[in-house]
Motif scaffolding. Structure first.
Motif, PDB file in Angstrom:
ATOM      1  N   PHE A   1       0.809  -1.214   0.000  1.00 47.05           N
ATOM      2  CA  PHE A   1       0.000   0.000   0.000  1.00 47.05           C
ATOM      3  C   PHE A   1       0.847   1.271   0.000  1.00 47.05           C
ATOM      4  O   PHE A   1       0.375   2.321  -0.399  1.00 47.05           O
ATOM      5  N   TRP A   2       2.098   1.176   0.487  1.00 47.37           N
ATOM      6  CA  TRP A   2       2.840   2.421   0.676  1.00 47.37           C
ATOM      7  C   TRP A   2       4.210   2.456   0.021  1.00 47.37           C
ATOM      8  O   TRP A   2       4.881   3.495   0.059  1.00 47.37           O
ATOM      9  N   PHE A   3       4.650   1.373  -0.624  1.00 50.88           N
ATOM     10  CA  PHE A   3       5.969   1.453  -1.237  1.00 50.88           C
ATOM     11  C   PHE A   3       5.991   2.370  -2.464  1.00 50.88           C
ATOM     12  O   PHE A   3       7.030   2.658  -3.031  1.00 50.88           O
ATOM     13  N   TRP A   4       4.806   2.869  -2.849  1.00 52.42           N
ATOM     14  CA  TRP A   4       4.730   3.801  -3.973  1.00 52.42           C
ATOM     15  C   TRP A   4       5.329   5.166  -3.652  1.00 52.42           C
ATOM     16  O   TRP A   4       5.651   5.943  -4.545  1.00 52.42           O
ATOM     17  N   PHE A   5       5.451   5.471  -2.374  1.00 56.41           N
ATOM     18  CA  PHE A   5       5.834   6.819  -1.965  1.00 56.41           C
ATOM     19  C   PHE A   5       7.184   6.817  -1.256  1.00 56.41           C
ATOM     20  O   PHE A   5       7.500   5.893  -0.503  1.00 56.41           O
ATOM     21  N   ASP A   6       7.966   7.884  -1.480  1.00 58.62           N
ATOM     22  CA  ASP A   6       9.234   8.025  -0.767  1.00 58.62           C
ATOM     23  C   ASP A   6       8.994   8.260   0.718  1.00 58.62           C
ATOM     24  O   ASP A   6       9.748   7.784   1.569  1.00 58.62           O
ATOM     25  N   GLU A   7       7.951   9.012   1.020  1.00 60.52           N
ATOM     26  CA  GLU A   7       7.580   9.293   2.410  1.00 60.52           C
ATOM     27  C   GLU A   7       6.115   8.925   2.604  1.00 60.52           C
ATOM     28  O   GLU A   7       5.231   9.779   2.541  1.00 60.52           O
ATOM     29  N   PRO A   8       5.829   7.646   2.803  1.00 60.97           N
ATOM     30  CA  PRO A   8       4.428   7.223   2.938  1.00 60.97           C
ATOM     31  C   PRO A   8       3.777   7.815   4.168  1.00 60.97           C
ATOM     32  O   PRO A   8       4.415   7.978   5.217  1.00 60.97           O
ATOM     33  N   GLY A   9       2.510   8.141   4.038  1.00 61.86           N
ATOM     34  CA  GLY A   9       1.786   8.711   5.165  1.00 61.86           C
ATOM     35  C   GLY A   9       1.545   7.715   6.279  1.00 61.86           C
ATOM     36  O   GLY A   9       1.528   8.076   7.454  1.00 61.86           O
ATOM     37  N   ALA A  10       1.345   6.441   5.911  1.00 57.25           N
ATOM     38  CA  ALA A  10       1.059   5.409   6.912  1.00 57.25           C
ATOM     39  C   ALA A  10       1.715   4.104   6.474  1.00 57.25           C
ATOM     40  O   ALA A  10       1.084   3.283   5.809  1.00 57.25           O
ATOM     41  N   PRO A  11       2.974   3.894   6.825  1.00 64.30           N
ATOM     42  CA  PRO A  11       3.681   2.679   6.398  1.00 64.30           C
ATOM     43  C   PRO A  11       3.272   1.450   7.213  1.00 64.30           C
ATOM     44  O   PRO A  11       4.056   0.881   7.974  1.00 64.30           O
ATOM     45  N   VAL A  12       2.016   1.038   7.053  1.00 60.09           N
ATOM     46  CA  VAL A  12       1.480  -0.080   7.835  1.00 60.09           C
ATOM     47  C   VAL A  12       2.117  -1.387   7.376  1.00 60.09           C
ATOM     48  O   VAL A  12       2.542  -1.539   6.233  1.00 60.09           O
ATOM     49  N   THR A  13       2.162  -2.347   8.284  1.00 61.07           N
ATOM     50  CA  THR A  13       2.778  -3.638   7.974  1.00 61.07           C
ATOM     51  C   THR A  13       1.939  -4.823   8.458  1.00 61.07           C
ATOM     52  O   THR A  13       2.368  -5.974   8.298  1.00 61.07           O
ATOM     53  N   SER A  14       0.778  -4.595   9.020  1.00 59.82           N
ATOM     54  CA  SER A  14      -0.030  -5.697   9.557  1.00 59.82           C
ATOM     55  C   SER A  14      -1.243  -5.962   8.670  1.00 59.82           C
ATOM     56  O   SER A  14      -1.980  -5.037   8.334  1.00 59.82           O
ATOM     57  N   MET A  15      -1.431  -7.229   8.308  1.00 63.71           N
ATOM     58  CA  MET A  15      -2.629  -7.662   7.577  1.00 63.71           C
ATOM     59  C   MET A  15      -3.039  -9.034   8.123  1.00 63.71           C
ATOM     60  O   MET A  15      -2.939 -10.047   7.436  1.00 63.71           O
ATOM     61  N   PRO A  16      -3.495  -9.095   9.372  1.00 59.21           N
ATOM     62  CA  PRO A  16      -3.726 -10.396  10.009  1.00 59.21           C
ATOM     63  C   PRO A  16      -5.087 -10.997   9.659  1.00 59.21           C
ATOM     64  O   PRO A  16      -5.935 -10.365   9.022  1.00 59.21           O
ATOM     65  N   GLU A  17      -5.279 -12.218  10.108  1.00 59.35           N
ATOM     66  CA  GLU A  17      -6.581 -12.876  10.082  1.00 59.35           C
ATOM     67  C   GLU A  17      -6.704 -13.659  11.380  1.00 59.35           C
ATOM     68  O   GLU A  17      -5.698 -14.189  11.888  1.00 59.35           O
ATOM     69  N   SER A  18      -7.902 -13.734  11.931  1.00 55.46           N
ATOM     70  CA  SER A  18      -8.087 -14.338  13.252  1.00 55.46           C
ATOM     71  C   SER A  18      -9.194 -15.383  13.239  1.00 55.46           C
ATOM     72  O   SER A  18     -10.154 -15.290  12.457  1.00 55.46           O
ATOM     73  N   VAL A  19      -9.061 -16.335  14.135  1.00 57.59           N
ATOM     74  CA  VAL A  19     -10.065 -17.377  14.338  1.00 57.59           C
ATOM     75  C   VAL A  19     -10.135 -17.691  15.822  1.00 57.59           C
ATOM     76  O   VAL A  19      -9.106 -17.710  16.510  1.00 57.59           O
ATOM     77  N   THR A  20     -11.339 -17.918  16.326  1.00 50.95           N
ATOM     78  CA  THR A  20     -11.533 -18.476  17.660  1.00 50.95           C
ATOM     79  C   THR A  20     -12.149 -19.855  17.512  1.00 50.95           C
ATOM     80  O   THR A  20     -13.130 -20.024  16.781  1.00 50.95           O
ATOM     81  N   LEU A  21     -11.576 -20.838  18.187  1.00 49.15           N
ATOM     82  CA  LEU A  21     -12.116 -22.186  18.202  1.00 49.15           C
ATOM     83  C   LEU A  21     -12.611 -22.506  19.607  1.00 49.15           C
ATOM     84  O   LEU A  21     -11.895 -22.262  20.580  1.00 49.15           O
ATOM     85  N   LYS A  22     -13.807 -23.026  19.691  1.00 49.63           N
ATOM     86  CA  LYS A  22     -14.387 -23.405  20.984  1.00 49.63           C
ATOM     87  C   LYS A  22     -14.840 -24.853  20.919  1.00 49.63           C
ATOM     88  O   LYS A  22     -15.589 -25.240  20.015  1.00 49.63           O
ATOM     89  N   VAL A  23     -14.357 -25.639  21.868  1.00 42.86           N
ATOM     90  CA  VAL A  23     -14.816 -27.022  22.017  1.00 42.86           C
ATOM     91  C   VAL A  23     -15.784 -27.035  23.199  1.00 42.86           C
ATOM     92  O   VAL A  23     -15.385 -26.740  24.334  1.00 42.86           O
ATOM     93  N   ASP A  24     -17.056 -27.334  22.934  1.00 45.05           N
ATOM     94  CA  ASP A  24     -18.028 -27.281  24.028  1.00 45.05           C
ATOM     95  C   ASP A  24     -17.960 -28.553  24.864  1.00 45.05           C
ATOM     96  O   ASP A  24     -17.117 -29.430  24.645  1.00 45.05           O
ATOM     97  N   ALA A  25     -18.858 -28.648  25.858  1.00 53.35           N
ATOM     98  CA  ALA A  25     -18.787 -29.754  26.818  1.00 53.35           C
ATOM     99  C   ALA A  25     -19.026 -31.106  26.177  1.00 53.35           C
ATOM    100  O   ALA A  25     -18.647 -32.141  26.734  1.00 53.35           O
TER     101      ALA A  25
END
Length: 813
Positions: A476-500
């Motif tokens: 998203f930001w390597f296009w700019f010499d001085e990027p406004g927001a050089p973010v580096t996180s693009m996560p994905e999350s999961v919660t697993l629940k084993v019931d009784a």
């Protein structure tokens, strides 16, 4: 070339045998959709709900002199009328990732000037959609028409009308990237091939258009919004900013996409309109685009490019360099910047050992609806351009299209391409060989020769191309010499629940049901971890307020990322279950092994506890364990990108930002009727390498659907704007999409080269068909017409364009 540090991640050990990953199963979500219980936006009805409709500009470029809404406000059933000026007081500008957004502010409704036909100028909220539409006709708007600019090349002229005066130019971005010794490679070349290519805009056509149902809580000032748009979790705060509220006052509830193909990626305008109107009226409000809204005002038209390209080769057909100059028509706004070209730069050399690259991109603003995402997000255009050049080089060198490709294949992995991105793995020869066999290449060459003797024009298209997957935020930001927001996180999350009882529920945090069948895919991944049946796994979705960090689909990323999250959460659950089982079995935890859905003492299989037995003890019998054991069996995992590196400061190396490289070979056989210009398919073979397959049945659907869209792009679909800026294709009478009668039966094959760096070796595969089909079909048509001296370099290949090319070559009238 300046390089950056490129540590490679550890190589994963993949299971030799799997129970569920790699097995074709019916989608677990199908029963509710087939029964009409999918739960789309159009199905959601809340008590007291009102309906919104938007008044569209009939002009491509005009100043708004005045708006009189008095007659509409007095119409039956109308609760509110909001103009662009009023909306600008109620909301802030929409989220914008483009260059210099302050100079080309983008809002949910136009304020002082309209910039394309279909841009919204007012919204009516009424008891139902019919009354809202009727009231739109009672709004009187006085416009001062301005000269439109439609041709992107003309828009670059110094005297061209400006789409955004504060920018001072219609060129929103202009930069040239150079990787390697481009000048030297061209000087040393034996052959230089040049061409000009034209790719016209088209777009995804979702079955359900974009919509939102918003509720406002005056007590808290917050909103709850149901929407079928994608990818809100990571950038929720931007949407909240547009609504002038803190992010913790906005709860977005994901709804089934109803078709996206990229066109619903981060669609904010319908959400903001619905929420704005709900706050104003004190009632829930639904805004759901109609088909004209979606085609004219969706903010997600596909790429619209002019190319000037040079390719350097040795006399024996080795490609040494490529020089690309592209002008891309972004329409009136540029919400995602030039990210379409980041996708291209991730795989700019295709599967070939090209040593140097120059890439210039100019992003031009015109009086058209803006670009967004469409399956491939710009990399499909790069594939087409590159394969056109390879085919032209083969003809000039007198080489077979198979041979020139094989001569240039990358064969050693991991392979860093000149831009700095890496290809993790592949076997391009194996894919090509399987395609030639599946597509009966030699057979069709014989048929072609016989047909030519009979005056028939049969063509065989062969292309080999890449499908990058799992983008990194650095794109998203390597296009700019001085990027406004050089973010580096693009996560994905999961919660697993084993019931009784031992039953497992997986909770996802991005969006609900999109094309890659997330419920089936996650159910298979969970079943692989816990030795259960995928149909026994429950998959649910969480709204944004209660969500973990997530990015959502896009860039063929979701399966890899959710596989990592499932793997991580499963490991945590198994570790807790192992300790519990050790206590219950009076054994050392290190002596236990997981087998067939439970833990058993190594070498003593009769001494075991199933997951169900462990789960019920952890849920109901706390005091059977040590004090440090907590009740329940539920764990979450936030999975970050498996492998990315930073760009160099001088941008001579863009780093690793799209490392898991799929590959495919398509081989269509067509016949062209030179009298009518009609193209008919005789055969079509497609072989894909997406790493380890999760569900071959589902992937085949991706390839078939993507190829159908690629056929539309190649032969039929085009958003056509006249010289006056009027959109001439606002219905499916004018914008034809292929039906089952136009899509041939595909022969689909697979080659699996597992990624060394992803869970199970998976690579993305959701965009494959469309990223290959346009190039392959263009190649087939050109092969058919080669005896007539015709080569077409413009898509789509409509009958009119084919006939015009034939006439230009002296054939027909």
């Amino acid at each position: 070339m300046t390089t950056v540090d490129r540590p490679t991640p550890p190589v994963r050990t993949h299971k030799a045998e799997r129970t569920w990953v790699g097995k074709s199963i019916r989608r677990v979500e199908d029963p509710r959709f087939l029964r009409g219980r999918g739960g789309y936006i159009a199905d959601l009805v809340l008590p007291g709900m009102l309906h919104a409709a938007v008044l569209r500009s009939p002009h491509p470029h005009a100043r708004i002199v005045s708006i009189d809404t008095s007659r509409a406000e007095a119409a039956p059933g109308v609760h509110a009328v909001v103009t662009g000026a009023q909306a600008a007081e109620l909301t802030d500008p929409l989220p914008d990732f483009g260059p210099n957004p302050a100079a080309h502010t983008w809002r949910c409704l136009a304020v002082d000037k309209v910039r394309y036909v279909g841009e919204g100028v007012a919204v009516v909220v009424a008891d139902d959609r019919y009354l809202a539409e009727d009231a739109l006709e009672l709004i009187d708007v006085e416009y001062e028409p301005l000269p439109p600019v439609v041709d992107p090349l003309a828009a670059l002229a110094d005297d061209a009308p400006l789409v955004h005066e504060p920018l001072g130019s219609n060129c929103a971005y202009d930069r040239t990237f150079e990787f390697g010794d481009v000048a030297g490679d061209f000087e040393r070349a034996d052959v230089v091939v040049t061409d000009q290519l034209r790719w016209h805009r088209s777009g995804g056509q979702p079955l359900e258009t974009v919509g939102a149902v918003a509720e406002h809580d005056p007590a808290t000032g917050g909103f709850r919004v149901h929407t079928n748009s994608l990818s809100f979790t990571s950038y929720l705060f931007m949407v909240a900013t547009a609504l002038k509220i803190p992010a913790n006052r906005l709860d977005i509830v994901p709804m089934p996409a109803g078709g996206s193909f990229g066109s619903k990626l981060f669609v904010t305008k319908p959400l903001v309109i619905a929420a704005m109107c709900a706050r104003l009226t004190g009632r829930p409000v639904r805004y759901l685009e109609d088909r004209v809204d979606n085609m004219a005002n969706c903010d997600h038209h596909g790429s619209d490019r002019h190319y000037d390209v040079r390719m350097a080769l040795t006399r024996d057909g080795k490609i040494t360099a490529i020089d690309i100059d592209t002008v891309d028509d972004y329409g009136a706004y540029i919400q995602f910047g030039v990210g379409h070209h980041g996708n291209a730069l991730a795989q700019v050399v295709g599967p070939y050992t090209i040593g140097s690259v120059r890439y210039r991109v100019r992003a031009v603003l015109t009086n058209k609806n803006q670009q967004g995402a469409y399956r491939g997000f710009g990399s499909e255009v790069n594939n087409w351009m590159l394969e056109q050049m390879v085919d032209k080089a083969a003809r000039e060198l007198g080489m077979d299209p198979v041979e020139i490709r094989r001569r240039n294949f990358i064969r050693s992995f991991p392979h860093f391409i000149p831009t700095g991105n890496v290809y993790d793995s592949g076997d391009y020869d194996a894919v090509l060989d399987k395609t030639l066999e599946l597509g009966r290449y030699e057979h069709w060459r014989e048929v072609q020769e016989q047909a030519r003797a009979e005056g028939r024009y049969i063509g065989i298209g062969l292309i080999t191309a890449q499908e990058r997957s799992v983008f990194s935020a650095t794109e998203f930001w390597f296009w700019f010499d001085e990027p406004g927001a050089p973010v580096t996180s693009m996560p994905e999350s999961v919660t697993l629940k084993v019931d009784a009882t031992g039953a497992i529920t997986a909770t996802l945090y991005s969006c609900a049901f999109w094309g890659n069948s997330p419920e089936t895919m996650v159910a298979q991944l969970v079943a692989e971890e816990f030795d259960c049946d995928p149909h026994d796994v429950s998959v649910v979705y969480q709204s944004s307020k209660n969500g973990l960090p997530a990015t959502g689909p896009g860039g063929s990323r979701t399966t890899v990322m959710l596989a990592g999250a499932v793997e991580g959460a499963s490991a945590k659950i198994k570790e807790k279950a192992r300790r519990a089982a050790a206590h219950l079995l009076e054994a050392d935890p290190d002596d236990l092994e997981w087998r067939d859905g439970g833990f058993e003492v190594r070498g003593v299989p009769e001494k075991r506890k199933t997951l169900s037995e462990i789960a019920i003890m952890l849920h109901l019998f706390k005091h059977s364990f040590d004090e440090d054991v907590e009740s329940g069996l539920e764990e979450s995992k936030v999975f970050d990108h498996p492998y990315t590196t930073m760009p160099s400061a001088d941008r001579k190396d863009l780093g690793v930002f799209y490392p898991f490289m799929g590959h495919a070979c398509h081989l269509p056989v067509v016949e062209v009727d030179v009298e009518t210009g009609v193209v008919t398919f005789l055969d079509y073979a497609a072989v894909h390498d997406c790493g380890t397959l999760v569900n071959p049945r589902s992937l085949a659907g991706h390839i078939q659907g993507g190829t159908a869209q690629g056929i539309g792009t190649a032969l039929y679909e085009e958003f056509v704007y006249g010289p006056d800026g009027q959109l001439q294709t606002t219905s499916y009478l004018d914008y034809p999409i292929p039906t089952s009668l136009e899509v041939p039966e595909l022969k689909i094959g697979h080659v699996e080269t597992p990624s060394p760096w992803t869970p199970h070796g998976i690579k993305g595969g959701g965009e494959g068909g469309r990223m290959m089909a346009p190039a392959a079909i263009n190649a087939a048509v050109n092969d058919a017409l080669a005896p007539l001296g015709v080569r077409i370099t413009e898509l789509p290949l409509t009958p009119d364009r084919i006939r015009a090319a034939l006439r230009a070559a002296g054939h027909g009238s």
